[in-house]
Design an enzyme around this catalytic site. Structure first.
Site, PDB file in Angstrom:
ATOM      1  N   LYS A  84       0.921  -1.782   0.661  1.00  0.00           N
ATOM      2  CA  LYS A  84      -0.284   0.097   0.148  1.00  0.00           C
ATOM      3  C   LYS A  84       0.913   1.156   0.463  1.00  0.00           C
ATOM      4  O   LYS A  84       2.042   1.034   0.398  1.00  0.00           O
ATOM      5  CB  LYS A  84      -0.715  -0.115   1.299  1.00  0.00           C
ATOM      6  CG  LYS A  84      -2.207   1.192   1.183  1.00  0.00           C
ATOM      7  CD  LYS A  84      -3.042   0.609   0.797  1.00  0.00           C
ATOM      8  CE  LYS A  84      -4.315   0.904   0.421  1.00  0.00           C
ATOM      9  NZ  LYS A  84      -5.646  -0.035  -0.285  1.00  0.00           N
ATOM     10  N   ASP A 105      -7.042   4.464  -4.321  1.00  0.00           N
ATOM     11  CA  ASP A 105      -7.942   3.642  -3.325  1.00  0.00           C
ATOM     12  C   ASP A 105      -8.710   5.272  -2.747  1.00  0.00           C
ATOM     13  O   ASP A 105      -8.466   6.558  -3.936  1.00  0.00           O
ATOM     14  CB  ASP A 105      -6.385   3.445  -1.874  1.00  0.00           C
ATOM     15  CG  ASP A 105      -7.298   3.243  -0.745  1.00  0.00           C
ATOM     16  OD1 ASP A 105      -7.415   2.197  -0.584  1.00  0.00           O
ATOM     17  OD2 ASP A 105      -7.511   4.553   0.668  1.00  0.00           O
TER      18      ASP A 105
HETATM   19  O1  2IT Z   1      -7.766  -1.387  -0.739  1.00  0.00           O
HETATM   20  C1  2IT Z   1      -8.169  -1.613  -1.836  1.00  0.00           C
HETATM   21  O2  2IT Z   1      -8.024  -3.283  -1.649  1.00  0.00           O
HETATM   22  C2  2IT Z   1      -7.644  -0.681  -2.457  1.00  0.00           C
HETATM   23  N1  2IT Z   1      -8.033  -0.068  -2.888  1.00  0.00           N
HETATM   24  C3  2IT Z   1      -7.727  -1.529  -4.151  1.00  0.00           C
HETATM   25  C4  2IT Z   1      -5.994  -2.205  -4.562  1.00  0.00           C
HETATM   26  C5  2IT Z   1      -6.089  -2.980  -5.654  1.00  0.00           C
HETATM   27  O3  2IT Z   1      -5.562  -3.184  -6.344  1.00  0.00           O
HETATM   28  O4  2IT Z   1      -6.729  -2.203  -6.635  1.00  0.00           O
END
Ligand code: 2IT
Length: 449
Positions: free
Chosen positions: A126, A166
């Site tokens: 992340k 996100d």
């Molecule tokens: O919290 C999540 O799973 C997302 N923000 C999407 C992450 C993604 O790689 O599509």
């Protein structure tokens, strides 16, 4: 074994001082794993939980850009590459003023289990920045994204780390980030970012995938308890992408959605938020960049705007928080229990405090945890990676069909894991265990890395 788990939780707290959201999720997840750890004493010998809770890599960087008034702006940028045991790091980027390592680490840690639950080969990561896109001009957002990618590009790649959106990062931001990545590297690596626009490698259905997945997961919860979605009154929070996809699928399945919310308060619409015009209004609210939901009640006069409050005081059969972390506290959980509701499905990441979560479950509410319920977003991202790797395009309906099946499978995996280890239907514990098992096996197979 309980000692091992407690010791690791204490170590995480000591090693990551003040990062309360990260402590919260580590405590919630590791505690659930007790019966699995019990059966695998080799995990302690191999320091498995210590390794799982320490990101493989964390990058913090300076992001410098110039605003429309010619002033120099400096933000913090982050990418925590948490776990690559089952695939390249995968997870979103969050742009919000409250972003700091504690938030990115909690999201990255959750992402390991979520991505594993999808059944697809993606690890957890992340990233983000304390940049606030609200109120910024398009040109400012572009310059920020370009500056952010000018550092991030060194750390990512289709086989290394694949960011997505996100909070605060949608199609527009992904477009600017992708453009800059391509400019610097001179490579059209479609699979380096997901959530791209449809003309340049994006996957049909990605925008609504998280919301659709949440409702499909909630539908499985209802079915497993002898009920159906049709006719249910539903209260959700937020009005962004996730809420919009959730509202759209609720409409298709014949449920009656009566609330959305923003930082300014919530909307109660007794007629239901169930027409194309109302769904489009949610998109308009987001596009306005003002981060408020009040204008909905001006457009639809039967609806009421309740300033400064959250929608949990509205009576409903099913509650779906879709805004942000820790938006449901103890007093909200009490209101939800008092309403007589039976179902609560998390849409946003960690929307419930640990205390409120325990209260809901102790009072007989069936809870769907975010890491399972909102996994449709990242699952669709992985479908997008597959599309890019194969130099092809998948049809809209094919993506929906795959996604629906993935959500059914995730619910089944959570149910079976909780029944196996706890002898009951507890999706919260089941999701942690089912997500953990595959990652643990892969980590053990790969030795001390
Ligand atoms: O919290 C999540 O799973 C997302 N923000 C999407 C992450 C993604 O790689 O599509």
């Amino acid at each position: 074994m309980a000692n091992y788990i407690e010791r690791v939780i204490e170590q995480v707290k000591a090693k990551n001082p003040g990062e309360v959201e990260f402590h919260q999720t580590v405590e919630e997840v590791l505690t659930s794993l007790a019966p699995v750890i019990e059966q695998h004493p080799e995990y302690e010998k191999m320091g498995l939980l210590e390794r799982l809770t320490e990101p493989e890599r964390g990058i913090s960087f300076r992001v410098v850009w110039v605003d429309d008034n010619g002033n120099v702006q400096v933000n913090k940028g982050y990418r925590y590459e948490f776990n690559s045991a089952i695939g390249p790091y995968k997870g979103g980027l969050r742009f919000a003023p409250n972003v700091y390592p504690g938030i990115i680490k909690f999201l990255g840690f959750e992402q390991i289990f979520k991505n594993s639950l999808t059944g697809l080969p993606i690890g957890g990561g992340k990233g983000g920045s304390d940049f606030d896109p609200n109120g910024k001009s398009d040109a400012e957002v572009m310059r920020f994204c370009q500056a952010f990618m000018t550092e991030l590009y060194r750390h990512i790649g289709p086989h290394t780390d694949v960011p997505a959106g996100d909070l605060g990062v949608g199609g527009r931001e992904i477009g600017y980030l992708f453009g800059q990545y391509k400019r610097i590297t001179n490579r059209f690596d479609g699979g380096v970012l997901t959530g791209k626009g449809i003309p340049y490698g994006g996957c049909l259905g990605r925008t609504e995938a998280t919301g659709f997945g949440i409702v499909w997961y909630a539908e499985e919860m209802l079915k497993a308890n002898g009920e159906e979605m049709k006719g249910k009154t539903v209260a959700i929070s937020g009005f962004g992408n996730v809420s919009w996809g959730t509202a759209w699928k609720l409409q298709q399945l014949g449920a009656k959605l009566v609330t959305i919310s923003g930082p300014d308060g919530y909307i109660y619409d007794p007629d239901g938020i169930n027409t194309d015009e109302k769904l489009n209004m949610m998109l308009e609210l987001r596009a306005s960049g003002k981060n408020v939901c009040a204008p909905y009640a001006e457009r639809f006069p039967n609806a009421k705007f309740v300033p400064g409050k959250k929608p949990w005081e509205v009576k409903a059969d099913l509650y779906i928080p879709c805004a942000t972390q820790n938006e449901v506290h103890m007093e909200d959980a009490k209101a939800i229990v008092e309403s007589g509701a039976k179902f609560y499905c998390e849409g946003s990441n960690m929307p419930t405090t640990n205390e409120a979560l325990a209260y809901l479950q102790d009072n007989g509410i069936i809870v769907g945890p975010a890491k399972a319920a909102n996994a449709g977003g990242v699952a669709c991202s992985c479908i997008e990676m597959g599309q890019n790797a194969g130099h092809t395009v998948f049809q809209h309906q094919d993506v929906y069909d795959q996604l629906h099946q993935i959500m059914i499978n995730i619910h089944k995996a959570c149910k079976e894991a909780s029944e196996k280890y706890y002898g009951k239907y507890d999706l919260v514990k089941g999701a942690n265990i089912a997500g953990f098992e595959k990652v643990a096996e892969a980590m053990m197979a790969q030795g001390l890395v």
